[in-house]
Design an enzyme around this catalytic site. Structure first.
Site, short mmCIF file in Angstrom:
data_model
loop_
_atom_site.label_atom_id
_atom_site.label_comp_id
_atom_site.label_asym_id
_atom_site.label_seq_id
_atom_site.Cartn_x
_atom_site.Cartn_y
_atom_site.Cartn_z
CG HIS A 1 -0.53 0.40 2.40
ND1 HIS A 1 -0.88 -0.84 3.51
CD2 HIS A 1 0.51 0.46 2.68
CE1 HIS A 1 0.22 -0.23 4.75
NE2 HIS A 1 0.74 0.20 4.36
CG HIS B 1 0.33 5.34 7.75
ND1 HIS B 1 -0.92 3.90 6.92
CD2 HIS B 1 1.35 3.96 7.31
CE1 HIS B 1 -0.29 2.62 5.74
NE2 HIS B 1 1.05 2.77 7.01
CG HIS C 1 8.67 -1.16 4.12
ND1 HIS C 1 7.98 -2.24 3.73
CD2 HIS C 1 8.09 0.25 3.83
CE1 HIS C 1 7.03 -1.93 4.52
NE2 HIS C 1 6.93 -0.51 4.98
CD GLU D 1 3.64 -1.53 6.38
OE1 GLU D 1 3.53 -0.54 6.84
OE2 GLU D 1 3.16 -1.65 5.37
#
Length: 279
Positions: A12, A59, A193, A240
């Site tokens: 995403h 977020h 990441h 995630e």
């Protein structure tokens, strides 16, 4: 009765929304990433689900570091997108299904998941960008949506095992709903990441591909790792990927792989896509 017809996964990345908005999807940097979504879009067009449950992490648009629920579900008939500081133009509001949301919430609590219920919730890029990549940007949107937020930002975060257990409970909740609906569950986020620190920019292709392969028919493989071990392999934001297990847990033990796609680098993030047929 409601039926889960399939599950999907999607990264995403915020830059995805910008690429769509700026018409860059067929530019060399982005072409392979977006081309990978074509089989997923074809499967969705063929099967025509009524509702998509989007498993994502907020977020900071709704929950800041002072108050972060471990699990939260939207229980509204409408969800607004808002500017979150990435320069992304807000998209049209999404239609919810409050009755199904409340049924899921009640069922999860009965199954001892003390989920936070949100009658008002704004949705950020973690929710919006996978929908744009899979359905195109629409006004109105062609499918009803339910946001299911998992905390992967403020530690302690739930374990991979707990996310898989949530998926099992979610599957039971959906398939006990008396209305005839075709539902898909979309697990978003990941893959490897890290955005800060000495390891910023880490991408672990081998671990990402192992996760994708195991999630198809051996999702419990990921539950052997602690959160620290997952982050050591995949970076701090790579945690995630545990949200994919919520999707996978909602499906049958054995599923049919329709499509698998992996691309790197996109915005210094390993980007994975799965389409799993649950029929």
């Amino acid at each position: 009765m409601a039926k889960i017809i399939g599950g999907l996964t999607s990264s995403h990345i915020p830059a995805v929304g910008n690429a769509i908005e700026q018409g860059l999807t067929q530019e060399p940097y982005w072409k392979r990433f977006f081309d990978g979504y074509a089989p997923a879009k074809a499967w969705l067009a063929e099967n025509q689900p009524d509702v998509v449950i989007v498993v994502y992490n907020d977020h900071g648009l709704n929950f800041f570091l002072d108050k972060v629920p471990t699990f939260a579900i939207g229980c509204a008939d409408r969800y607004e997108n808002a500017d979150e500081g990435w320069g992304l133009k807000p998209v049209a509001p999404f239609t919810g299904d409050a009755e199904l949301s409340w049924h899921i919430a009640e069922s999860l609590v009965e199954q001892e998941f003390d989920i936070c219920t949100c009658q008002e919730i704004k949705v950020d890029h973690g929710f919006v960008n996978p929908l744009r990549a899979l359905w195109g940007t629409s006004d109105p949107w062609p499918i009803k949506t339910i946001p299911l937020a998992v905390n992967t930002v403020q530690h302690p975060v739930p374990s991979a095992k707990r996310c898989l257990q949530l998926g099992h409970a979610l599957g039971r909740a959906i398939e006990s709903y008396p209305e005839d609906l075709k539902v898909v569950v979309l697990g978003t986020g990941g893959m490897s990441h890290q955005l800060q620190g000495e390891r910023a920019g880490i991408i672990n292709v081998e671990f990402d591909l192992d996760c994708m392969e195991k999630i198809i028919n051996e999702p419990q493989w990921l539950t052997q790792f602690s959160n620290d071990e997952i982050m050591a392999q995949a970076g701090t934001e790579g945690i995630e990927t545990i949200m994919w297990l919520v999707m996978r847990g909602a499906l049958q033990p054995q599923v049919k792989l329709v499509h698998k796609h992996y691309h790197v680098p996109i915005s210094n993030t390993g980007a994975g896509l799965l389409v799993l047929d649950n029929q």
